[in-house]
Design a protein around this motif. Structure first.
Motif, PDB file in Angstrom:
ATOM      1  N   LEU A   1      24.201  54.806  -5.199  1.00 14.56           N
ATOM      2  CA  LEU A   1      23.891  54.116  -4.063  1.00 14.56           C
ATOM      3  C   LEU A   1      23.380  54.500  -2.783  1.00 14.56           C
ATOM      4  O   LEU A   1      22.884  53.718  -2.157  1.00 14.56           O
ATOM      5  CB  LEU A   1      25.764  53.285  -3.631  1.00 14.56           C
ATOM      6  N   PHE A   2      23.894  54.999  -2.512  1.00 14.86           N
ATOM      7  CA  PHE A   2      23.491  55.760  -0.590  1.00 14.86           C
ATOM      8  C   PHE A   2      22.258  56.255  -0.898  1.00 14.86           C
ATOM      9  O   PHE A   2      20.772  55.778  -0.154  1.00 14.86           O
ATOM     10  CB  PHE A   2      23.781  57.082  -0.331  1.00 14.86           C
ATOM     11  N   SER A   3      21.701  56.819  -2.076  1.00 16.79           N
ATOM     12  CA  SER A   3      20.264  57.024  -2.044  1.00 16.79           C
ATOM     13  C   SER A   3      18.666  55.504  -2.671  1.00 16.79           C
ATOM     14  O   SER A   3      17.826  55.289  -2.177  1.00 16.79           O
ATOM     15  CB  SER A   3      19.870  58.264  -3.504  1.00 16.79           C
ATOM     16  N   ALA A   4      19.998  54.966  -3.345  1.00 22.29           N
ATOM     17  CA  ALA A   4      19.002  53.498  -3.427  1.00 22.29           C
ATOM     18  C   ALA A   4      18.706  52.840  -1.952  1.00 22.29           C
ATOM     19  O   ALA A   4      17.866  52.293  -1.669  1.00 22.29           O
ATOM     20  CB  ALA A   4      19.857  52.519  -4.567  1.00 22.29           C
ATOM     21  N   CYS A   5      20.315  52.723  -1.352  1.00 22.71           N
ATOM     22  CA  CYS A   5      19.717  52.451   0.056  1.00 22.71           C
ATOM     23  C   CYS A   5      19.139  53.191   1.163  1.00 22.71           C
ATOM     24  O   CYS A   5      18.198  52.391   1.843  1.00 22.71           O
ATOM     25  CB  CYS A   5      21.341  52.274   1.051  1.00 22.71           C
ATOM     26  N   LYS A   6      18.841  54.213   0.670  1.00 21.95           N
ATOM     27  CA  LYS A   6      17.208  55.093   1.853  1.00 21.95           C
ATOM     28  C   LYS A   6      16.558  54.269   0.925  1.00 21.95           C
ATOM     29  O   LYS A   6      14.826  54.976   1.733  1.00 21.95           O
ATOM     30  CB  LYS A   6      18.443  56.600   1.768  1.00 21.95           C
ATOM     31  N   SER A   7      16.149  54.444  -0.126  1.00 24.37           N
ATOM     32  CA  SER A   7      14.478  54.467  -0.548  1.00 24.37           C
ATOM     33  C   SER A   7      14.312  52.502  -0.224  1.00 24.37           C
ATOM     34  O   SER A   7      12.651  51.945  -0.024  1.00 24.37           O
ATOM     35  CB  SER A   7      14.917  53.886  -2.148  1.00 24.37           C
ATOM     36  N   GLY A   8      15.280  51.842   0.317  1.00 27.72           N
ATOM     37  CA  GLY A   8      14.221  50.380   0.837  1.00 27.72           C
ATOM     38  C   GLY A   8      13.782  49.135  -0.228  1.00 27.72           C
ATOM     39  O   GLY A   8      14.163  48.520   0.353  1.00 27.72           O
ATOM     40  N   ASN A   9      14.918  50.111  -1.201  1.00 23.38           N
ATOM     41  CA  ASN A   9      14.532  48.852  -2.423  1.00 23.38           C
ATOM     42  C   ASN A   9      15.524  48.324  -2.450  1.00 23.38           C
ATOM     43  O   ASN A   9      16.731  48.632  -3.491  1.00 23.38           O
ATOM     44  CB  ASN A   9      13.886  49.241  -3.608  1.00 23.38           C
ATOM     45  N   PHE A  10      15.636  46.288  -2.374  1.00 23.00           N
ATOM     46  CA  PHE A  10      17.046  45.596  -2.742  1.00 23.00           C
ATOM     47  C   PHE A  10      17.281  45.756  -4.052  1.00 23.00           C
ATOM     48  O   PHE A  10      18.310  45.701  -3.985  1.00 23.00           O
ATOM     49  CB  PHE A  10      16.419  44.445  -1.894  1.00 23.00           C
ATOM     50  N   ASP A  11      16.554  45.254  -5.081  1.00 26.60           N
ATOM     51  CA  ASP A  11      16.490  45.532  -5.879  1.00 26.60           C
ATOM     52  C   ASP A  11      17.579  46.868  -6.932  1.00 26.60           C
ATOM     53  O   ASP A  11      18.492  46.655  -7.663  1.00 26.60           O
ATOM     54  CB  ASP A  11      15.541  45.159  -7.044  1.00 26.60           C
ATOM     55  N   LEU A  12      17.129  47.756  -6.268  1.00 23.64           N
ATOM     56  CA  LEU A  12      17.697  49.189  -6.794  1.00 23.64           C
ATOM     57  C   LEU A  12      18.865  48.897  -6.423  1.00 23.64           C
ATOM     58  O   LEU A  12      20.060  49.325  -7.297  1.00 23.64           O
ATOM     59  CB  LEU A  12      16.655  50.801  -6.658  1.00 23.64           C
ATOM     60  N   ALA A  13      19.029  48.940  -5.083  1.00 21.18           N
ATOM     61  CA  ALA A  13      20.339  48.891  -4.292  1.00 21.18           C
ATOM     62  C   ALA A  13      21.708  47.699  -4.921  1.00 21.18           C
ATOM     63  O   ALA A  13      22.958  47.728  -5.395  1.00 21.18           O
ATOM     64  CB  ALA A  13      20.397  48.486  -3.168  1.00 21.18           C
ATOM     65  N   GLU A  14      20.957  46.482  -5.496  1.00 17.00           N
ATOM     66  CA  GLU A  14      21.775  45.118  -6.117  1.00 17.00           C
ATOM     67  C   GLU A  14      22.526  45.973  -7.557  1.00 17.00           C
ATOM     68  O   GLU A  14      23.135  45.576  -8.441  1.00 17.00           O
ATOM     69  CB  GLU A  14      20.483  44.393  -6.281  1.00 17.00           C
ATOM     70  N   LYS A  15      20.977  46.712  -8.197  1.00 16.96           N
ATOM     71  CA  LYS A  15      21.743  47.364  -9.930  1.00 16.96           C
ATOM     72  C   LYS A  15      22.617  48.086  -9.174  1.00 16.96           C
ATOM     73  O   LYS A  15      23.592  47.993 -10.291  1.00 16.96           O
ATOM     74  CB  LYS A  15      20.514  47.855  -9.888  1.00 16.96           C
ATOM     75  N   GLU A  16      23.016  48.712  -8.356  1.00 20.28           N
ATOM     76  CA  GLU A  16      23.708  49.777  -8.362  1.00 20.28           C
ATOM     77  C   GLU A  16      25.265  49.186  -7.548  1.00 20.28           C
ATOM     78  O   GLU A  16      25.860  50.196  -8.728  1.00 20.28           O
ATOM     79  CB  GLU A  16      23.542  51.133  -6.986  1.00 20.28           C
ATOM     80  N   VAL A  17      25.363  48.393  -7.345  1.00 19.21           N
ATOM     81  CA  VAL A  17      26.211  47.557  -6.404  1.00 19.21           C
ATOM     82  C   VAL A  17      27.278  46.875  -7.565  1.00 19.21           C
ATOM     83  O   VAL A  17      27.873  46.635  -8.130  1.00 19.21           O
ATOM     84  CB  VAL A  17      25.791  46.142  -6.152  1.00 19.21           C
ATOM     85  N   GLY A  18      25.598  46.248  -8.568  1.00 24.82           N
ATOM     86  CA  GLY A  18      26.255  46.063  -9.576  1.00 24.82           C
ATOM     87  C   GLY A  18      27.408  46.529 -11.094  1.00 24.82           C
ATOM     88  O   GLY A  18      28.403  46.188 -11.452  1.00 24.82           O
ATOM     89  N   SER A  19      26.298  48.082 -11.244  1.00 21.21           N
ATOM     90  CA  SER A  19      26.898  48.974 -12.231  1.00 21.21           C
ATOM     91  C   SER A  19      28.627  50.039 -11.472  1.00 21.21           C
ATOM     92  O   SER A  19      29.661  49.523 -11.946  1.00 21.21           O
ATOM     93  CB  SER A  19      26.337  49.691 -11.950  1.00 21.21           C
ATOM     94  N   ILE A  20      28.718  49.821 -10.052  1.00 22.88           N
ATOM     95  CA  ILE A  20      29.700  49.787  -9.369  1.00 22.88           C
ATOM     96  C   ILE A  20      31.192  48.716  -9.922  1.00 22.88           C
ATOM     97  O   ILE A  20      31.864  49.322 -10.308  1.00 22.88           O
ATOM     98  CB  ILE A  20      30.416  50.290  -8.072  1.00 22.88           C
ATOM     99  N   ILE A  21      30.849  47.505 -10.026  1.00 24.89           N
ATOM    100  CA  ILE A  21      31.964  46.586  -9.871  1.00 24.89           C
ATOM    101  C   ILE A  21      31.748  46.547 -11.224  1.00 24.89           C
ATOM    102  O   ILE A  21      32.971  46.362 -11.799  1.00 24.89           O
ATOM    103  CB  ILE A  21      30.586  45.128  -9.319  1.00 24.89           C
ATOM    104  N   ALA A  22      31.205  46.481 -12.045  1.00 27.46           N
ATOM    105  CA  ALA A  22      31.595  46.232 -13.808  1.00 27.46           C
ATOM    106  C   ALA A  22      32.238  47.879 -13.851  1.00 27.46           C
ATOM    107  O   ALA A  22      33.152  47.303 -14.998  1.00 27.46           O
ATOM    108  CB  ALA A  22      29.933  46.647 -14.496  1.00 27.46           C
ATOM    109  N   GLU A  23      32.525  48.596 -13.450  1.00 28.97           N
ATOM    110  CA  GLU A  23      32.429  49.416 -13.695  1.00 28.97           C
ATOM    111  C   GLU A  23      33.827  49.841 -13.283  1.00 28.97           C
ATOM    112  O   GLU A  23      35.098  51.062 -13.997  1.00 28.97           O
ATOM    113  CB  GLU A  23      32.356  51.489 -13.224  1.00 28.97           C
TER     114      GLU A  23
END
Length: 341
Positions: free
Chosen positions: A247-269
């Motif tokens: 999640l931290f790496s996704a935030c550093k990438s500047g790609n919102f879609d990637l960050a949203e995917k990681e957030v969804g994965s965390i909630i799903a887990e």
């Protein structure tokens, strides 16, 4: 009641020190309290410090060393977080117990001093009205009653109460003390815990020995006598480091879609977002490639999200808001919005 089976007894109670001298890593407290026990001239006491460092254990040990088992129930009143400790309890239960007179004299090897003890665990959760009501009770019955206050935050105890007590600060347990105690329990219970697992247990319990022992017993019941680092992480509810890093790496990438995917994965887990915020906070603070100004902005958003979660806000939106604002801070984007309730 039938005797408690050895296998079902919580290890926290099984390995709780029975005497003050056995309390770990609180040398100054142990020294002063031991002198108090020798003279039996016991003042009102206030034990404060982080959870799992021996506050309740010390209070109970003092009471058990002063009174023989037959007298313990009539001389010691224990009130903890499960009890209602509002002003009505102070005016009835506590006052009635404090008012009763007691005898004195050494009995069966126990000092048996001429007073009773009231132990108020988690006293910082008492209402201010209840604490104010205690002031008069402490003064009126000081000859026959001693109060032991136990709390995590001394700032939540009103000054008139705190000033009437001898204060004892309990320090967080060091990794060496934690490892020593856990290793002893492992030997007693026949468990195999390697050095990595031992280090992991110390890390995830953050100086709380009670929590560490609880995790250890849970892992032993689920995974048997051989316990790995991963087993302890699964039992503790701590989020795996690779998921936090993703999640931290996704935030550093500047790609919102990637960050949203990681957030969804965390909630799903099913990971608790409050735990994710705590671990993200540690990662951000320790990051060398993040400026102090960026850290300040990000941590402020963590605090806002945590408050919203406490107030009942949705976990998905709060974590998404944290990810978005963290991305903006790390990529030097304008801070234009935040997710509220």
């Amino acid at each position: 009641m039938a005797p408690l089976l050895q296998s079902s007894q919580p290890w926290v109670e099984k390995y709780r020190p029975k005497q003050v001298k056995d309390v770990a890593h609180q040398d100054e407290v142990v020294r002063v309290v031991t002198n108090t026990l020798e003279t039996t001239n016991c003042p009102h006491m206030l034990f404060y410090g982080p959870p799992g460092t021996g506050k309740t254990t010390t209070a109970l040990a003092i009471a058990h060393q002063l009174f023989r088992p037959e007298l313990y129930k009539s001389r010691v009143l224990e009130l903890n977080a499960s009890d209602d400790r509002g002003i009505n309890v102070v005016r009835t239960k506590i006052k009635n117990f404090a008012a009763a007179a007691v005898g004195s004299g050494r009995q069966g090897g126990y000092p048996c001093p001429p007073y009773k003890i009231i132990i108020l665990d988690e006293a910082d959760s008492m209402t201010e009205d209840a604490q104010n009501a205690l002031r008069r009770t402490m003064e009126t019955y000081s000859k026959v009653t001693r109060f032991f206050f136990i709390c995590n935050y001394i700032s939540r105890i009103i000054e008139p109460l705190a000033s009437r007590c001898a204060k004892f600060r309990f320090k967080p347990l060091t990794d060496e003390v934690m490892s020593s105690r856990i290793s002893y329990i492992c030997r007693e219970e026949g468990l195999n815990l390697d050095s990595k697992a031992l280090s992991t247990l110390s890390s995830i319990s953050q100086g709380d020995l009670r929590q560490a022992i609880t995790y250890l017993q849970g892992a032993a019941r689920l995974f048997g006598s051989s316990i790995s680092s991963k087993d302890l992480i699964r039992v503790s509810g701590v989020i795996p480091g690779e998921d936090v890093q993703a999640l931290f790496s996704a935030c550093k990438s500047g790609n919102f879609d990637l960050a949203e995917k990681e957030v969804g994965s965390i909630i799903a887990e099913g990971y608790p977002v409050s735990q994710m915020l705590s671990q993200l906070y540690d990662m951000v603070v320790e990051a060398d490639d993040v400026s102090d100004e960026q850290k300040a902005i990000i941590c402020k958003k963590f605090a806002e999200a945590d408050k919203c979660l406490v107030d009942g806000a949705g976990e998905y939106l709060q974590l998404l808001g944290v990810a978005s604002n963290t991305m903006r801070a790390l990529c030097n984007m304008p801070q234009e919005f935040s997710f509220g309730n």
